[in-house]
Design a protein around this motif. Structure first.
Motif, PDB file in Angstrom:
ATOM      1  N   MET A 274       0.890  -0.910  -0.119  1.00 39.16           N
ATOM      2  CA  MET A 274      -0.147   0.015  -0.089  1.00 39.16           C
ATOM      3  C   MET A 274       1.026   1.393  -0.150  1.00 39.16           C
ATOM      4  O   MET A 274       1.822   1.453   0.583  1.00 39.16           O
ATOM      5  N   ILE A 275       0.542   2.011  -0.824  1.00 36.64           N
ATOM      6  CA  ILE A 275       1.151   3.783  -0.733  1.00 36.64           C
ATOM      7  C   ILE A 275       0.200   4.582  -0.312  1.00 36.64           C
ATOM      8  O   ILE A 275      -0.964   4.882  -0.784  1.00 36.64           O
ATOM      9  N   HIS A 276       0.396   4.987   0.793  1.00 28.99           N
ATOM     10  CA  HIS A 276      -0.557   5.838   1.874  1.00 28.99           C
ATOM     11  C   HIS A 276      -0.538   6.986   1.346  1.00 28.99           C
ATOM     12  O   HIS A 276       0.465   7.644   0.711  1.00 28.99           O
TER      13      HIS A 276
ATOM     14  N   MET B 193      -3.186   2.356  -4.132  1.00 29.89           N
ATOM     15  CA  MET B 193      -2.527   3.869  -3.878  1.00 29.89           C
ATOM     16  C   MET B 193      -3.856   4.594  -3.530  1.00 29.89           C
ATOM     17  O   MET B 193      -4.832   4.819  -4.113  1.00 29.89           O
ATOM     18  N   ASP B 194      -3.323   5.429  -2.433  1.00 31.82           N
ATOM     19  CA  ASP B 194      -4.653   6.033  -1.531  1.00 31.82           C
ATOM     20  C   ASP B 194      -4.536   7.473  -2.088  1.00 31.82           C
ATOM     21  O   ASP B 194      -3.570   8.265  -1.391  1.00 31.82           O
ATOM     22  N   GLU B 195      -4.934   8.030  -2.874  1.00 29.73           N
ATOM     23  CA  GLU B 195      -4.986   9.582  -3.343  1.00 29.73           C
ATOM     24  C   GLU B 195      -3.517   9.841  -3.425  1.00 29.73           C
ATOM     25  O   GLU B 195      -3.136  10.870  -2.713  1.00 29.73           O
ATOM     26  N   PRO B 196      -2.857   9.309  -4.335  1.00 28.52           N
ATOM     27  CA  PRO B 196      -1.549   9.486  -4.502  1.00 28.52           C
ATOM     28  C   PRO B 196      -1.232  10.986  -5.132  1.00 28.52           C
ATOM     29  O   PRO B 196      -0.010  11.318  -5.001  1.00 28.52           O
ATOM     30  N   THR B 197      -2.058  11.568  -5.528  1.00 26.60           N
ATOM     31  CA  THR B 197      -1.792  12.687  -6.451  1.00 26.60           C
ATOM     32  C   THR B 197      -2.276  13.922  -5.513  1.00 26.60           C
ATOM     33  O   THR B 197      -2.488  15.127  -6.114  1.00 26.60           O
ATOM     34  N   SER B 198      -2.648  14.014  -4.222  1.00 25.23           N
ATOM     35  CA  SER B 198      -3.100  14.697  -3.571  1.00 25.23           C
ATOM     36  C   SER B 198      -2.361  15.868  -3.260  1.00 25.23           C
ATOM     37  O   SER B 198      -2.708  16.858  -3.071  1.00 25.23           O
ATOM     38  N   ALA B 199      -1.051  15.401  -3.247  1.00 28.59           N
ATOM     39  CA  ALA B 199       0.056  16.496  -2.728  1.00 28.59           C
ATOM     40  C   ALA B 199       1.048  16.768  -3.694  1.00 28.59           C
ATOM     41  O   ALA B 199       2.103  17.291  -3.603  1.00 28.59           O
TER      42      ALA B 199
ATOM     43  N   VAL C 286      -3.537  -2.657  -9.749  1.00 24.35           N
ATOM     44  CA  VAL C 286      -3.348  -1.445  -8.889  1.00 24.35           C
ATOM     45  C   VAL C 286      -4.769  -1.209  -8.532  1.00 24.35           C
ATOM     46  O   VAL C 286      -5.779  -1.002  -9.484  1.00 24.35           O
ATOM     47  N   ILE C 287      -5.037  -1.071  -7.238  1.00 21.22           N
ATOM     48  CA  ILE C 287      -6.259  -0.380  -6.594  1.00 21.22           C
ATOM     49  C   ILE C 287      -6.175   1.037  -6.499  1.00 21.22           C
ATOM     50  O   ILE C 287      -5.123   1.270  -5.861  1.00 21.22           O
ATOM     51  N   TYR C 288      -6.764   2.020  -7.065  1.00 23.71           N
ATOM     52  CA  TYR C 288      -6.469   3.605  -7.245  1.00 23.71           C
ATOM     53  C   TYR C 288      -7.568   4.214  -6.753  1.00 23.71           C
ATOM     54  O   TYR C 288      -8.622   4.149  -6.931  1.00 23.71           O
ATOM     55  N   ILE C 289      -7.272   4.845  -5.423  1.00 25.86           N
ATOM     56  CA  ILE C 289      -8.263   5.794  -4.908  1.00 25.86           C
ATOM     57  C   ILE C 289      -8.000   7.130  -5.191  1.00 25.86           C
ATOM     58  O   ILE C 289      -6.856   7.567  -4.893  1.00 25.86           O
ATOM     59  N   SER C 290      -8.996   7.850  -5.647  1.00 24.14           N
ATOM     60  CA  SER C 290      -8.842   9.281  -5.787  1.00 24.14           C
ATOM     61  C   SER C 290     -10.342   9.818  -5.971  1.00 24.14           C
ATOM     62  O   SER C 290     -11.342   9.161  -6.217  1.00 24.14           O
ATOM     63  N   HIS C 291     -10.376  11.040  -5.661  1.00 28.25           N
ATOM     64  CA  HIS C 291     -11.510  12.069  -5.912  1.00 28.25           C
ATOM     65  C   HIS C 291     -11.451  12.703  -7.096  1.00 28.25           C
ATOM     66  O   HIS C 291     -12.435  13.598  -7.533  1.00 28.25           O
ATOM     67  N   LYS C 292     -10.311  12.702  -7.925  1.00 31.68           N
ATOM     68  CA  LYS C 292     -10.395  13.471  -9.110  1.00 31.68           C
ATOM     69  C   LYS C 292     -10.927  12.680 -10.258  1.00 31.68           C
ATOM     70  O   LYS C 292     -10.178  12.007 -10.806  1.00 31.68           O
ATOM     71  N   MET C 293     -11.725  13.354 -10.825  1.00 36.09           N
ATOM     72  CA  MET C 293     -12.543  12.514 -11.873  1.00 36.09           C
ATOM     73  C   MET C 293     -11.586  12.432 -13.131  1.00 36.09           C
ATOM     74  O   MET C 293     -11.501  11.413 -13.725  1.00 36.09           O
ATOM     75  N   GLU C 294     -11.015  13.722 -13.511  1.00 33.57           N
ATOM     76  CA  GLU C 294     -10.403  13.543 -14.687  1.00 33.57           C
ATOM     77  C   GLU C 294      -9.047  12.544 -14.802  1.00 33.57           C
ATOM     78  O   GLU C 294      -8.884  11.764 -15.811  1.00 33.57           O
TER      79      GLU C 294
END
Lengths: 306, 512
Positions: free
Chosen positions: B92-94, B174-180, B203-211
């Motif tokens: 997991m990549i936190h 990957m939990d919101e890897p692009t948030s920062a 890869v399980i990818y969690i994000s709120h960013k639609m695009e």
């Protein structure tokens, strides 16, 4: 939670008294209990101060040393001819001042108050010894002795003062907003500060009160013993803390009632008397005290999730 | 309810079947299915509190599932700790990385499974060499001998990915890897994800960013309130359908918005600084206005709020309240000026968790309620019942311990505390984090009432749809500065994100 604990503490005390009455009926009579209250007055008054400190999330291991130092200073003043009442008042104020110093140090230095007040206690003990070159002071004024013997409604003055201190502490903690601030500081200092509580000031007040009550206790001790000893009240903190543990006052602050802590001290005293009757030696009693404290601490830590 | 339209998928690497979980009797997950194919990027979506992180915690063995099973390459596995999961090939990549900062990059990569020499000592040379080889092979522009402390967030992430690869992970979460991280860094991350795919890693990818989701995900699983709302091929979904599935209703209902004509300026901040975290911030706030502050994690938004409130002593700048210059050195000063701050870490600093609901609600108002210092229990009780009613706080009684309440109700207690203090300026830092959908709506409605009553409100939020839904105006921060301001009529997600990624010199943690 408070009510449940009240019943538990009272039930233990009642059971103990019952057991003691079976063992030695003469120890559980009105006069005998009053006499026990008298014996407990010094520890009890120190406990009021320690209770406030514990609930405020602190710890003060110098209270015994404050008792000794203020007692030595008061005795020296009286020996120099200062009348009893002003000398006693001055020493209670000295206790308040020493408490304030503790509050300031623990607020400014980011080390556990356990260690800090232990160090401060060593300083106060040292000062206490310097007052009379390490020797006790005897020949205190007759007025002190009269006070110790004096009663009102057949109850000694000492016990009245003890009760008055408990009443004061309880009122302060449960009926004023300063009390709420003390609980809030003890439970979560950061949250209290964010809610606008001046936590540094509250901490000063808390430790100051601890010193104040230690000063009062010291005067009671002086009148009872009739002399001032630089080594007085050594280890009183332990008895007080065991009482707190028995009464369910959390060592992590913010939880518990002062009254339970005082009842806890009674429980310990009754137990001590019972063991004495059963001729259990002092060493074993020490062992038991330590074990009770450890057990209660373990419960406190397991209880953190309520 | 569950639709499978992903078409035939290649070999399955991970399957979570019928996972259910309840915390103290409250169902958090119900019969969740998640199936990840080899070489697939599987997006896991849902609002905060939908159960994504609980599901991942079950996968990693942080929580046990109440029901259901996990199959890795067809074999049933039971993880009791993240370490065990890692040994089996689940990494997991936190969102927030926790590297050992004083160690070098290669030490971190091999932490806990050091290569040893014949004599059982750590073989530093071999590890540094192996690490370098991995970096070259994976095209990662990081020096294996560098200290973690000197790396940016994006580089730390890459190191984590390399670590996962070196563990021959079969599944990477990957939990919101692009948030920062910045846009440029996102590109590098996506290249690495493509590489993982090519190697057959799921890869399980969690994000709120639609695009982002539509760019890289093969399939999308949506959770809502702990239920599985369906799994679809990304090609079969569009933005609107996905949002509807996530929130279960039209987005307009989610953010009830009161229209209030803003009044006079109540708060004016000029050149406010706090060390390097808050730099030269200007802002003004009017009566009846909700000002949103957007930005990435670490942009200095919370620090700005804390400096305004006197938790940090400002190192420069001026603050005017109602046109008068003020000095705010501690929270007490701010409260005296009728300001309130609802902090982001509710449990850490917003609440006294050992206290009761009543004790928490009145704490900031005791001196106002009882100016003589003596409490009046029945009056206190009345005040508390009223504010509990107003905010719909669900608790057994005012004497209930506050830690027995749900997250949403705890947050309402925090709000009740501040509203009781009668503030004019209210700053809320992530007010809906960890709060369920219903309570969120209550909080939005409350914000509307506040501005209608002439209060001025600042809301900090990392959820851009939320902030766009409730604010009249948005300030965007990056690296401690205000990088842009957007009026409600110009709200647009890309524009806000653009400002949020505007660091000095194009990138604070350059990867090249």
């Amino acid at each position: 939670m408070g009510k449940k604990n009240s019943w538990a503490v009272l039930a233990i005390l009642a059971l103990e008294l019952l057991a003691l009455r079976l063992l030695a009926p003469y120890l559980v009579t009105g006069p005998a209990l009053v006499s026990m209250g008298r014996q407990l007055a010094v520890t009890g008054v120190v406990a009021v101060g320690m209770g406030i400190i514990l609930l405020g999330g602190g710890m003060d291991l110098s209270l015994g040393a404050i008792v000794a130092l203020t007692g030595m200073v008061a005795a020296e003043l009286m020996a120099q001819g200062v009348p009893v009442l002003p000398a006693a008042a001055l020493c209670v104020l000295l206790g308040l001042l020493l408490g304030w110093i503790n509050g300031m140090v623990t607020a400014k230095v980011r080390i556990h108050p356990f260690i800090l007040t232990m160090a401060l206690g060593v300083v106060y003990r040292g000062l206490g010894k310097m007052v009379h070159k390490g020797m006790p002071i005897y020949n205190l004024p007759e007025a002190l002795h009269r006070f110790d013997r004096g009663t009102f409604l057949e109850i000694p003055w000492t016990v009245w003062i003890f009760l008055l201190c408990v009443g004061l502490g309880t009122f302060l903690l449960s009926k004023t907003y300063l009390g709420k601030y003390i609980y809030a500081l003890g439970a979560d200092g950061k949250a209290a500060r964010l809610a606008g509580v001046d936590t540094v000031r509250v901490q000063w007040i808390v430790y100051g009160l601890g010193g104040f009550f230690a000063g009062v206790a010291s005067m009671l001790l002086l009148s009872r013993v009739g002399s001032a000893q630089p080594g007085a009240a050594t280890g009183v903190e332990l008895d007080v803390l065991v009482g707190a543990a028995l009464g369910g006052v959390s060592f992590k602050g913010g939880r518990g009632l002062l009254l339970h802590m005082i009842l806890g001290i009674f429980i310990l005293e009754v137990l001590g008397n019972a063991l004495l009757l059963l001729s259990v030696g002092e060493y074993y009693r020490n062992l038991l005290k330590g074990a009770i404290l450890l057990g209660a601490l373990a419960l406190d830590s397991a209880n953190k999730e309520e | 309810m569950i639709e499978e339209r992903g078409g035939p998928v290649s070999e399955t690497v991970l399957e979570m079947k019928g996972i259910s979980k309840a915390f103290s009797g409250v169902g958090v997950l119900e019969e969740i299915h998640l199936q990840v194919a080899k070489g697939e990027v599987h997006a896991l979506m849902g609002e905060n509190g939908a159960g994504k992180s609980t599901l991942m915690k079950i996968l990693l063995g942080i929580h046990p599932a109440d029901r259901g099973e996990i199959l890795l390459e067809g074999r049933r596995i039971v993880n009791r700790s993240p370490r065990e999961a890692m040994d089996k090939g689940i990494a997991m990549i936190h969102q927030e990385l926790h590297p050992v900062l004083d160690m070098t990059v290669w030490e971190n990569v091999f932490l806990g499974r050091e290569i040893r020499t014949r004599f059982g000592l750590a073989d530093k040379k071999a590890m540094a060499r192996e690490c370098g080889r991995l970096f070259t092979q994976l095209d990662v522009p990081v020096d294996p001998g560098a200290r973690m402390r000197d790396l940016g967030v994006a580089q730390c992430q890459l190191v984590e990915i390399v670590k996962a690869v070196s563990l021959s992970a079969k599944v990477v979460v990957m939990d919101e890897p692009t948030s920062a991280i910045t846009d440029r860094e996102v590109e590098i991350l996506f290249q690495q994800i493509a590489r993982l795919k090519a190697q057959g890693v799921g890869v399980i990818y969690i994000s709120h960013k639609m695009e982002e989701i539509f760019r890289i995900a093969d399939r999308i699983t949506v959770l809502r309130d702990g239920r599985h709302m369906g799994t679809d091929s990304a090609a079969d979904l569009d933005n609107d359908r996905l949002i509807r599935r996530m929130v279960g209703r039209e987005i307009r209902e989610v953010f009830p918005k009161e229209t209030v004509v803003p009044g006079e300026v109540v708060l004016e901040v000029r050149g406010l600084c706090w060390g390097r975290k808050v730099r030269d911030v200007d802002l003004s706030l009017r009566k009846g206005e909700i000002l949103g502050i957007a930005g990435l994690v670490g942009a200095g938004r919370s620090e700005l709020a804390q400096t305004l409130f006197g938790i940090h002593k400002p190192t420069g700048g001026s603050v005017h309240v109602h046109g008068k210059p003020v000095r705010i050195q501690r929270p007490g000063d701010a409260i005296a000026l009728k300001m309130a701050l609802v902090t982001e870490d509710r449990k850490g600093s917003g609440l006294n968790l050992k206290g009761t609901v009543q004790e928490n609600i009145t704490l900031a108002s005791l001196d106002r309620l009882f100016p003589r210092g003596i409490l009046d229990g029945s009056r206190e009780g009345d005040v508390v019942s009223k504010s509990m009613e107003k905010l719909k706080v669900k608790a057994a009684s005012p004497k209930a311990p506050v830690d027995s309440l749900s997250g949403g109700n705890q947050q309402k207690v925090v709000l009740a505390k501040w509203l009781l203090a009668g503030p004019e300026i209210i700053v809320l830092d992530e007010p809906t984090r960890g709060v369920d959908v219903g309570a969120k709506r209550d909080i939005y409605l409350l914000l509307g009432e506040l501005v209608k009553a002439g209060k001025a409100v600042i809301v900090i939020s990392s959820e851009i749809p939320e902030i766009m839904g409730i604010a009249d105006r948005i300030l965007v921060m990056a690296a401690g500065r205000v990088t842009g301001e957007v009026a409600r009529k110009d709200f647009n997600q890309e524009r806000i994100l653009g400002y949020a990624a505007q660091f000095e010199g194009g990138g604070s943690s350059g990867t090249g």
